[in-house]
Design a protein around this motif. Structure first.
Motif, PDB file in Angstrom:
ATOM      1  N   ILE A 191       0.998  -1.092   0.019  1.00  0.00           N
ATOM      2  CA  ILE A 191       0.101  -0.191  -0.140  1.00  0.00           C
ATOM      3  C   ILE A 191       0.915   1.356   0.012  1.00  0.00           C
ATOM      4  O   ILE A 191       1.890   1.183   0.676  1.00  0.00           O
ATOM      5  CB  ILE A 191      -0.999   0.097   1.354  1.00  0.00           C
ATOM      6  CG1 ILE A 191      -1.736  -1.351   1.079  1.00  0.00           C
ATOM      7  CG2 ILE A 191      -1.575   1.126   1.263  1.00  0.00           C
ATOM      8  CD1 ILE A 191      -2.239  -1.532   2.537  1.00  0.00           C
TER       9      ILE A 191
ATOM     10  N   ASN B  32       1.943   5.407  -2.357  1.00  0.00           N
ATOM     11  CA  ASN B  32       1.846   5.917  -3.548  1.00  0.00           C
ATOM     12  C   ASN B  32       3.004   6.299  -3.998  1.00  0.00           C
ATOM     13  O   ASN B  32       3.806   7.266  -3.291  1.00  0.00           O
ATOM     14  CB  ASN B  32       1.037   7.384  -3.225  1.00  0.00           C
ATOM     15  CG  ASN B  32       0.502   8.045  -4.485  1.00  0.00           C
ATOM     16  OD1 ASN B  32       1.295   8.167  -5.206  1.00  0.00           O
ATOM     17  ND2 ASN B  32      -0.355   8.803  -4.460  1.00  0.00           N
TER      18      ASN B  32
ATOM     19  N   HIS C   7      -2.921   1.938  -3.976  1.00  0.00           N
ATOM     20  CA  HIS C   7      -2.721   3.166  -3.392  1.00  0.00           C
ATOM     21  C   HIS C   7      -3.204   3.491  -2.123  1.00  0.00           C
ATOM     22  O   HIS C   7      -2.736   4.121  -1.239  1.00  0.00           O
ATOM     23  CB  HIS C   7      -3.238   4.178  -4.536  1.00  0.00           C
ATOM     24  CG  HIS C   7      -2.692   4.549  -5.679  1.00  0.00           C
ATOM     25  ND1 HIS C   7      -1.365   4.967  -5.841  1.00  0.00           N
ATOM     26  CD2 HIS C   7      -2.731   3.894  -7.142  1.00  0.00           C
ATOM     27  CE1 HIS C   7      -0.735   4.942  -7.130  1.00  0.00           C
ATOM     28  NE2 HIS C   7      -1.839   4.333  -7.812  1.00  0.00           N
ATOM     29  N   GLN C   8      -4.384   2.749  -1.819  1.00  0.00           N
ATOM     30  CA  GLN C   8      -4.942   2.683  -0.835  1.00  0.00           C
ATOM     31  C   GLN C   8      -5.696   1.461  -0.168  1.00  0.00           C
ATOM     32  O   GLN C   8      -5.840   0.638  -0.953  1.00  0.00           O
ATOM     33  CB  GLN C   8      -5.769   3.860  -0.310  1.00  0.00           C
ATOM     34  CG  GLN C   8      -7.160   3.942  -1.244  1.00  0.00           C
ATOM     35  CD  GLN C   8      -7.842   4.993  -1.081  1.00  0.00           C
ATOM     36  OE1 GLN C   8      -7.574   6.104  -0.548  1.00  0.00           O
ATOM     37  NE2 GLN C   8      -9.083   5.035  -1.581  1.00  0.00           N
TER      38      GLN C   8
ATOM     39  N   ASP D  68       2.631  -1.475   4.378  1.00  0.00           N
ATOM     40  CA  ASP D  68       2.407  -0.080   4.403  1.00  0.00           C
ATOM     41  C   ASP D  68       3.432   0.634   5.089  1.00  0.00           C
ATOM     42  O   ASP D  68       3.764   0.573   6.152  1.00  0.00           O
ATOM     43  CB  ASP D  68       1.190   0.397   4.934  1.00  0.00           C
ATOM     44  CG  ASP D  68       0.389   1.735   4.820  1.00  0.00           C
ATOM     45  OD1 ASP D  68       1.279   2.538   4.041  1.00  0.00           O
ATOM     46  OD2 ASP D  68      -0.476   2.299   5.227  1.00  0.00           O
TER      47      ASP D  68
END
Length: 74
Positions: free
Chosen positions: A7, A9, A42-43, A64
């Motif tokens: 997770i 970006n 991305h999330q 993450d």
């Protein structure tokens, strides 16, 4: 099979660490002979629960990470 979900970006640079770590983890597991399914998101979303259930992995790893450092009290 191990499902690794990274997770982050990569456009935000420091937040992309989750993707990089997830890819490295998947590579290491594969080199050890483990079957790995890698997803980069991305999330974290509720739809991932359904996707994970459909794939029925023996293990599920969420990654993450960020390169940002904050003061943390343990």
């Amino acid at each position: 099979m191990v499902l690794v979900i990274g997770i982050g970006n990569t456009l935000r640079r420091d937040d992309g660490a989750g993707w990089l770590f997830a890819q490295a983890l998947a590579d290491e597991l594969r080199s050890a002979g483990v079957e790995v399914d890698l997803l980069l998101q991305h999330q974290l979303t509720p739809e991932l629960a359904e996707l994970a259930a459909e794939r029925a992995p023996q293990m599920l790893v969420f990654v993450d990470a960020s390169t940002a450092v904050d003061d943390v009290t343990l």
